[in-house]
Write a protein that holds these residues in place. Structure first.
Motif, PDB file in Angstrom:
ATOM      1  N   GLN A 188      -8.938 -25.298 -12.824  1.00  0.00           N
ATOM      2  CA  GLN A 188     -10.337 -24.957 -13.052  1.00  0.00           C
ATOM      3  C   GLN A 188     -11.042 -26.116 -13.742  1.00  0.00           C
ATOM      4  N   PRO A 189     -12.296 -26.406 -13.334  1.00  0.00           N
ATOM      5  CA  PRO A 189     -13.042 -27.473 -13.989  1.00  0.00           C
ATOM      6  C   PRO A 189     -13.426 -27.067 -15.402  1.00  0.00           C
ATOM      7  N   PRO A 211     -27.542 -27.855 -13.330  1.00  0.00           N
ATOM      8  CA  PRO A 211     -26.973 -27.451 -12.038  1.00  0.00           C
ATOM      9  C   PRO A 211     -27.755 -26.319 -11.387  1.00  0.00           C
ATOM     10  N   VAL A 212     -27.626 -26.244 -10.061  1.00  0.00           N
ATOM     11  CA  VAL A 212     -28.370 -25.266  -9.268  1.00  0.00           C
ATOM     12  C   VAL A 212     -27.425 -24.578  -8.289  1.00  0.00           C
ATOM     13  N   VAL A 213     -27.601 -23.285  -8.122  1.00  0.00           N
ATOM     14  CA  VAL A 213     -27.002 -22.548  -7.009  1.00  0.00           C
ATOM     15  C   VAL A 213     -28.135 -22.188  -6.053  1.00  0.00           C
ATOM     16  N   LEU A 214     -28.038 -22.640  -4.819  1.00  0.00           N
ATOM     17  CA  LEU A 214     -29.033 -22.323  -3.804  1.00  0.00           C
ATOM     18  C   LEU A 214     -28.603 -21.075  -3.050  1.00  0.00           C
ATOM     19  N   VAL A 215     -29.540 -20.153  -2.874  1.00  0.00           N
ATOM     20  CA  VAL A 215     -29.260 -18.881  -2.190  1.00  0.00           C
ATOM     21  C   VAL A 215     -30.280 -18.723  -1.065  1.00  0.00           C
ATOM     22  N   ALA A 266     -20.517 -18.436 -11.776  1.00  0.00           N
ATOM     23  CA  ALA A 266     -19.382 -18.550 -12.692  1.00  0.00           C
ATOM     24  C   ALA A 266     -18.378 -19.584 -12.200  1.00  0.00           C
ATOM     25  N   ALA A 267     -18.223 -19.685 -10.904  1.00  0.00           N
ATOM     26  CA  ALA A 267     -17.235 -20.617 -10.345  1.00  0.00           C
ATOM     27  C   ALA A 267     -17.620 -22.072 -10.540  1.00  0.00           C
ATOM     28  N   ALA A 310     -15.789 -20.494   3.558  1.00  0.00           N
ATOM     29  CA  ALA A 310     -16.381 -19.793   2.420  1.00  0.00           C
ATOM     30  C   ALA A 310     -15.352 -19.441   1.360  1.00  0.00           C
ATOM     31  N   ARG A 311     -15.745 -19.586   0.099  1.00  0.00           N
ATOM     32  CA  ARG A 311     -14.885 -19.170  -1.005  1.00  0.00           C
ATOM     33  C   ARG A 311     -14.641 -17.661  -0.946  1.00  0.00           C
TER      34      ARG A 311
END
Length: 266
Positions: free
Chosen positions: A29-30, A93-97, A263-264, A233-234
């Motif tokens: 894990q990072p 950081p960004v999560v794109l949805v 979270a990941a 896909a994860r």
């Protein structure tokens, strides 16, 4: 090796899990990030930014900041530029949805701040593909027969779902009164966006998560499964009995996948 999980949920309740299958091996894990990612939500055709309202409420409850970006629905390259500008304005950081056509748009946004991609009943095209080609790759889409066409002065055409057909076609599991409002406020997809070819997709280098319905009349469920598998896909979450309007009818299920992605990468 990526870990891929396939999860099937009922459309009645988020917490009912029917099947979970996973394969692969554990990876290191990072180190945790000091900054929570910002969630950028991109709507698709025949919808608008308020279609994310229920999802935003759930994300806020989890302490996540979200922005519902306006998607012009004019062209793949131009729409991606618009979302890219939103991402550029964000620190951290960004999560794109992306929902529906919004999935094609987020796939074209190249920015090192984007750490995760979430596809919500969405297209994830390969380079050179159009969303029209993908929706026709497998049987099941009935969208074409529901569309109204409006010719524009620039020679292009805007596409709307006929209001009388909107509920059944787009949002069958949404109350009729709500679907009627959504039909009246839908934003049209320009034919240049419909027929726009994708460039090199970011899902080839950025981790992705997929959540989609099995009663989608816009994008056949076989196409959703195909795209999730192709993207590595994860996780791939399939919601039984849900419609294409997943952000409206199942905000909890959608938010759960987004929280998992956030979270990941944190």
């Amino acid at each position: 090796m990526r870990i891929t999980a396939i999860v099937k949920l009922t459309a009645v309740a988020l917490g009912v899990t029917a099947v979970v299958a996973s394969a692969g091996c554990a990876t290191a894990q990072p180190a945790p990030s000091a900054t929570e990612p910002t969630i950028v939500l991109v709507h698709g055709a025949f919808a608008e930014s308020s279609s994310w309202n229920g999802v935003i409420d759930k994300l806020t409850d989890k302490g996540l900041t979200s922005i519902a970006a306006g998607n012009p629905l004019r062209s793949v390259a131009g729409d991606a530029d618009t979302v890219r500008s939103v991402v550029a304005s964000i620190d951290g950081p960004v999560v794109l949805v992306g929902h529906s056509y919004g999935g094609q748009v987020i796939s074209q946004v190249q920015d090192p701040k984007v750490k995760g991609l979430v596809y919500v009943a969405a297209f994830a095209p390969e380079e050179g593909e159009t969303i029209g080609e993908l929706s026709g790759k497998f049987p099941g889409s009935t969208l074409g027969g529901t569309l109204n066409k409006v010719a524009l002065p620039d020679g292009s055409t805007d596409l709307y779902i006929q209001p009388a057909k909107f509920h059944q076609q787009f949002a069958a599991d949404v109350p009729k009164t709500k679907a009627a409002v959504d039909a009246a406020t839908q934003r049209p997809l320009n034919d240049r966006a419909l027929n726009g070819k994708s460039g090199a997709p970011s899902w080839k280098t950025i981790p992705s998560w997929f959540v989609f319905p099995d009663a989608d009349y816009n994008i056949p469920v076989a196409a959703h499964r195909f795209m999730a598998e192709r993207a590595g896909a994860r996780s791939s979450v399939e919601i039984k009995g849900a419609s294409h309007a997943l952000t409206v009818s199942q905000p909890g299920a959608v938010a759960k996948v987004i929280v998992e992605a956030a979270a990941a990468i944190s």
